[in-house]
Motif scaffolding. Structure first.
Motif, PDB file in Angstrom:
ATOM      1  N   HIS A  23       0.816  -1.210   0.000  1.00 26.44           N
ATOM      2  CA  HIS A  23       0.000   0.000   0.000  1.00 26.44           C
ATOM      3  C   HIS A  23       0.855   1.269   0.000  1.00 26.44           C
ATOM      4  CE1 HIS A  23      -3.508  -2.490   0.463  1.00 26.44           C
ATOM      5  NE2 HIS A  23      -2.973  -3.061   1.520  1.00 26.44           N
ATOM      6  N   ALA A  24       2.168   1.104   0.225  1.00 27.98           N
ATOM      7  CA  ALA A  24       3.085   2.247   0.158  1.00 27.98           C
ATOM      8  C   ALA A  24       3.542   2.517  -1.273  1.00 27.98           C
ATOM      9  CB  ALA A  24       4.303   1.991   1.043  1.00 27.98           C
ATOM     10  N   LEU A  25       3.256   1.600  -2.175  1.00 24.16           N
ATOM     11  CA  LEU A  25       3.839   1.669  -3.521  1.00 24.16           C
ATOM     12  C   LEU A  25       2.966   2.490  -4.463  1.00 24.16           C
ATOM     13  CD1 LEU A  25       4.962  -2.063  -3.759  1.00 24.16           C
ATOM     14  CD2 LEU A  25       6.276  -0.085  -2.936  1.00 24.16           C
ATOM     15  N   LYS A  26       2.854   3.762  -4.190  1.00 26.86           N
ATOM     16  CA  LYS A  26       1.946   4.625  -4.943  1.00 26.86           C
ATOM     17  C   LYS A  26       2.595   5.254  -6.175  1.00 26.86           C
ATOM     18  CE  LYS A  26      -0.782   5.734  -0.805  1.00 26.86           C
ATOM     19  NZ  LYS A  26      -1.929   4.881  -1.180  1.00 26.86           N
ATOM     20  N   SER A  27       3.911   5.179  -6.290  1.00 28.88           N
ATOM     21  CA  SER A  27       4.620   5.834  -7.391  1.00 28.88           C
ATOM     22  C   SER A  27       4.932   4.844  -8.515  1.00 28.88           C
ATOM     23  CB  SER A  27       5.940   6.444  -6.902  1.00 28.88           C
ATOM     24  OG  SER A  27       5.718   7.381  -5.871  1.00 28.88           O
ATOM     25  N   TRP A  28       4.878   5.351  -9.738  1.00 29.46           N
ATOM     26  CA  TRP A  28       5.241   4.535 -10.902  1.00 29.46           C
ATOM     27  C   TRP A  28       6.671   4.026 -10.765  1.00 29.46           C
ATOM     28  CZ3 TRP A  28       4.040   1.687 -14.862  1.00 29.46           C
ATOM     29  CH2 TRP A  28       4.833   1.614 -16.017  1.00 29.46           C
ATOM     30  N   ILE A  29       7.593   4.919 -10.403  1.00 33.81           N
ATOM     31  CA  ILE A  29       8.965   4.520 -10.089  1.00 33.81           C
ATOM     32  C   ILE A  29       9.083   4.467  -8.567  1.00 33.81           C
ATOM     33  CG2 ILE A  29      11.415   5.094 -10.260  1.00 33.81           C
ATOM     34  CD1 ILE A  29      10.128   4.292 -12.905  1.00 33.81           C
ATOM     35  N   THR A  30       9.518   3.355  -8.042  1.00 36.83           N
ATOM     36  CA  THR A  30       9.569   3.164  -6.598  1.00 36.83           C
ATOM     37  C   THR A  30      10.795   3.853  -6.005  1.00 36.83           C
ATOM     38  OG1 THR A  30       8.532   0.989  -6.903  1.00 36.83           O
ATOM     39  CG2 THR A  30       9.556   1.439  -4.758  1.00 36.83           C
ATOM     40  N   VAL A 101      11.756  -0.060 -10.822  1.00 36.14           N
ATOM     41  CA  VAL A 101      12.912   0.834 -10.800  1.00 36.14           C
ATOM     42  C   VAL A 101      13.571   0.912 -12.173  1.00 36.14           C
ATOM     43  CG1 VAL A 101      13.377   0.429  -8.354  1.00 36.14           C
ATOM     44  CG2 VAL A 101      14.459  -1.037 -10.073  1.00 36.14           C
ATOM     45  N   ILE A 102      14.486   1.867 -12.298  1.00 35.68           N
ATOM     46  CA  ILE A 102      15.277   2.029 -13.513  1.00 35.68           C
ATOM     47  C   ILE A 102      16.725   1.689 -13.194  1.00 35.68           C
ATOM     48  CG2 ILE A 102      16.060   3.608 -15.305  1.00 35.68           C
ATOM     49  CD1 ILE A 102      13.540   5.265 -14.811  1.00 35.68           C
ATOM     50  N   ILE A 246     -10.573   1.512  -7.137  1.00 37.64           N
ATOM     51  CA  ILE A 246      -9.652   0.449  -6.746  1.00 37.64           C
ATOM     52  C   ILE A 246      -8.528   0.450  -7.782  1.00 37.64           C
ATOM     53  CG2 ILE A 246      -9.349  -2.037  -6.410  1.00 37.64           C
ATOM     54  CD1 ILE A 246     -12.385  -2.177  -5.836  1.00 37.64           C
ATOM     55  N   TRP A 247      -7.296   0.545  -7.318  1.00 36.92           N
ATOM     56  CA  TRP A 247      -6.198   0.507  -8.281  1.00 36.92           C
ATOM     57  C   TRP A 247      -4.984  -0.199  -7.690  1.00 36.92           C
ATOM     58  CZ3 TRP A 247      -1.263   2.547  -7.986  1.00 36.92           C
ATOM     59  CH2 TRP A 247      -1.009   3.483  -6.960  1.00 36.92           C
ATOM     60  N   GLY A 248      -4.132  -0.656  -8.586  1.00 35.06           N
ATOM     61  CA  GLY A 248      -2.931  -1.352  -8.133  1.00 35.06           C
ATOM     62  C   GLY A 248      -1.992  -1.621  -9.290  1.00 35.06           C
ATOM     63  N   TRP A 249      -1.080  -2.564  -9.053  1.00 32.77           N
ATOM     64  CA  TRP A 249      -0.060  -2.902 -10.047  1.00 32.77           C
ATOM     65  C   TRP A 249      -0.163  -4.372 -10.417  1.00 32.77           C
ATOM     66  CZ3 TRP A 249       1.587   1.549 -11.601  1.00 32.77           C
ATOM     67  CH2 TRP A 249       1.864   2.590 -10.703  1.00 32.77           C
ATOM     68  N   ALA A 250       0.127  -4.657 -11.680  1.00 29.24           N
ATOM     69  CA  ALA A 250       0.212  -6.035 -12.165  1.00 29.24           C
ATOM     70  C   ALA A 250       1.512  -6.174 -12.952  1.00 29.24           C
ATOM     71  CB  ALA A 250      -0.987  -6.373 -13.047  1.00 29.24           C
ATOM     72  N   TRP A 251       2.137  -7.344 -12.877  1.00 35.15           N
ATOM     73  CA  TRP A 251       3.442  -7.496 -13.518  1.00 35.15           C
ATOM     74  C   TRP A 251       3.762  -8.973 -13.737  1.00 35.15           C
ATOM     75  CZ3 TRP A 251       2.563  -6.430  -8.428  1.00 35.15           C
ATOM     76  CH2 TRP A 251       3.063  -7.336  -7.496  1.00 35.15           C
ATOM     77  N   GLY A 252       4.839  -9.206 -14.460  1.00 37.35           N
ATOM     78  CA  GLY A 252       5.346 -10.553 -14.698  1.00 37.35           C
ATOM     79  C   GLY A 252       6.445 -10.488 -15.731  1.00 37.35           C
ATOM     80  N   ASP A 253       7.097 -11.614 -15.959  1.00 38.02           N
ATOM     81  CA  ASP A 253       8.117 -11.660 -17.005  1.00 38.02           C
ATOM     82  C   ASP A 253       7.474 -11.345 -18.353  1.00 38.02           C
ATOM     83  OD1 ASP A 253      10.474 -12.073 -18.378  1.00 38.02           O
ATOM     84  OD2 ASP A 253      10.399 -14.254 -18.281  1.00 38.02           O
ATOM     85  N   SER A 281       8.415  -3.219 -16.832  1.00 42.19           N
ATOM     86  CA  SER A 281       7.815  -2.510 -15.703  1.00 42.19           C
ATOM     87  C   SER A 281       6.500  -3.156 -15.302  1.00 42.19           C
ATOM     88  CB  SER A 281       7.540  -1.055 -16.094  1.00 42.19           C
ATOM     89  OG  SER A 281       6.471  -0.996 -17.040  1.00 42.19           O
ATOM     90  N   TRP A 282       5.993  -2.732 -14.149  1.00 43.96           N
ATOM     91  CA  TRP A 282       4.642  -3.139 -13.801  1.00 43.96           C
ATOM     92  C   TRP A 282       3.639  -2.313 -14.593  1.00 43.96           C
ATOM     93  CZ3 TRP A 282       5.308  -1.993  -7.860  1.00 43.96           C
ATOM     94  CH2 TRP A 282       5.519  -0.625  -7.652  1.00 43.96           C
ATOM     95  N   GLN A 283       2.375  -2.747 -14.552  1.00 44.40           N
ATOM     96  CA  GLN A 283       1.290  -2.076 -15.271  1.00 44.40           C
ATOM     97  C   GLN A 283       0.197  -1.694 -14.271  1.00 44.40           C
ATOM     98  OE1 GLN A 283       1.836  -5.596 -18.240  1.00 44.40           O
ATOM     99  NE2 GLN A 283       0.225  -4.310 -19.102  1.00 44.40           N
ATOM    100  N   ARG A 284      -0.314  -0.494 -14.420  1.00 42.97           N
ATOM    101  CA  ARG A 284      -1.343  -0.020 -13.495  1.00 42.97           C
ATOM    102  C   ARG A 284      -2.725  -0.507 -13.948  1.00 42.97           C
ATOM    103  NH1 ARG A 284      -2.127   5.216 -10.122  1.00 42.97           N
ATOM    104  NH2 ARG A 284      -4.380   5.472 -10.082  1.00 42.97           N
ATOM    105  N   PHE A 285      -3.511  -0.961 -12.978  1.00 45.26           N
ATOM    106  CA  PHE A 285      -4.901  -1.300 -13.289  1.00 45.26           C
ATOM    107  C   PHE A 285      -5.825  -0.478 -12.406  1.00 45.26           C
ATOM    108  CE2 PHE A 285      -3.839  -4.350  -9.899  1.00 45.26           C
ATOM    109  CZ  PHE A 285      -4.948  -4.277  -9.068  1.00 45.26           C
ATOM    110  N   GLU A 286      -7.057  -0.240 -12.902  1.00 42.98           N
ATOM    111  CA  GLU A 286      -8.036   0.571 -12.180  1.00 42.98           C
ATOM    112  C   GLU A 286      -9.438  -0.003 -12.380  1.00 42.98           C
ATOM    113  OE1 GLU A 286      -7.911   4.607 -13.466  1.00 42.98           O
ATOM    114  OE2 GLU A 286      -5.853   4.963 -12.771  1.00 42.98           O
ATOM    115  N   LEU A 287     -10.270   0.215 -11.367  1.00 41.68           N
ATOM    116  CA  LEU A 287     -11.670  -0.163 -11.455  1.00 41.68           C
ATOM    117  C   LEU A 287     -12.489   0.791 -10.595  1.00 41.68           C
ATOM    118  CD1 LEU A 287     -13.754  -2.383 -12.437  1.00 41.68           C
ATOM    119  CD2 LEU A 287     -13.487  -3.372 -10.157  1.00 41.68           C
TER     120      LEU A 287
END
Length: 328
Positions: A23-30, A101-102, A246-253, A281-287
């Motif tokens: 829940h702390a991960l609110k930034s696109w770049i951490t 991260v970059i 509702i929003w968050g991050w989704a990711w994978g190889d 990078s991760w991808q943002r999702f929203e609902l």
């Protein structure tokens, strides 16, 4: 045996992460303050003037590179999620240690090219310089990459993270970074690289970081599809019938193609919007969601472009659940 110009600043297993977790991960770049830190044997501090990298094994030109040599070579930036695979002693327990991260550094392929890697090499072994004990094992931290991944353009010997030089805690002055693969493969405090015609035989490739599969044991390499709800968090004050998001991050190889969200504990699922990704990078999702009073149990699950998804339980990438209380 330790090299000159280095010492362990803390010994033993160590973990640091944000108090609010995902829940702390609110930034696109951490930011680094919100990016987890995990070590098996402790933290190592190396005098950059004494650091060097030995490249040997199945190579025609065994090579020793100093930090200035790497700094003079062509470098590239790559954005990627960085995720801990979790404890190898409890591999089915999700830890959700993640950030985006970059990285910047020298492509591993350029170093292998300089060393004239042999066509007989099928794996690249990478060893860290730290020392100590983990789970009754006392040996060098050594991982391996199949040659195809080792030569991939995204795999680098990183010198920077988010535009700043790697600190000792991050594995500096130089660490391996393997975007798309779990962090256990991104060896910190790298000191040697060996080209070989077989897998490495140490505990970190045989005893630890292997999952059971139909064909036997499978190395913990590529990041499985995963998603987390960043907001709302259990601490948020929500009111019934007040529209929220509702929003968050989704990711994978592999790229994530869809995300679904449940607001009733998994009874039903709704399709969320999913943003693009850059690099790995991760991808943002929203609902959009209008909560009802009482306890609401939110879940999210994703599917990647290859059709792989998230199990409900008993996996490092198990479905994420958030319980929120909604005022009348």
């Amino acid at each position: 045996m330790a090299r000159t110009g280095m010492h362990m600043t803390k010994k033993g297993f160590s973990f640091q992460g944000p108090a609010d977790g995902v829940h702390a991960l609110k930034s696109w770049i951490t930011p680094e303050d919100d990016l987890f830190l995990v070590t098996h044997m402790g933290f190592l501090e190396i005098d950059p003037e004494h650091w060097h990298l030995d490249v040997d094994g199945l190579v025609g030109n065994p090579t020793r590179l100093h930090l200035s040599d790497l700094q003079a070579m062509p470098q590239r930036e790559y954005m990627s999620v960085h995720e801990c695979a979790g404890s190898p002693l409890a591999p089915t327990v999700p830890k959700r240690r993640i950030g985006n991260v970059i990285w910047k550094g020298v492509p591993l392929s350029l170093v292998l090219e300089r060393a004239k890697i042999s066509s007989h090499a099928s794996y690249i072994w990478t060893s860290g310089l730290e020392w100590g004990e983990y789970a009754d094992v006392e040996e060098a931290y050594q991982k391996d990459l199949p040659i195809g991944k080792a030569l991939a353009e995204e795999v680098i010997l990183a010198l920077e993270i988010n535009g700043r030089p790697l600190t000792p805690e991050r594995g500096g002055p130089v660490r391996l970074v393997v975007p798309g693969w779990y962090g256990t493969n991104s060896v910190k405090w790298v000191g040697s690289i060996t080209a070989a015609d077989r897998r490495a035989s140490g505990a970190y490739t045989t005893r630890f970081y292997n999952d059971p599969a139909a064909s036997g044991m499978k190395p913990v390499w590529g990041v499985a599809p995963e998603s987390v709800i960043v907001s709302p968090s259990p601490n948020d004050l929500l009111s019934a019938d007040m529209p929220t998001k509702i929003w968050g991050w989704a990711w994978g190889d592999h790229q994530i193609s869809s995300v679904e969200v449940s607001v009733d504990g998994g009874g039903s699922w709704r399709t969320a919007s999913v943003g693009p990704r850059e690099g790995r990078s991760w991808q943002r999702f929203e609902l959009s969601w209008t909560p009802t009073s009482g306890q609401n149990i939110l879940l999210c699950r994703c599917t990647d472009e290859c059709g792989a998804g998230q199990p409900l339980t008993d996996a490092r990438n198990a479905v994420h659940t958030v319980k929120v209380e909604v005022d009348p």
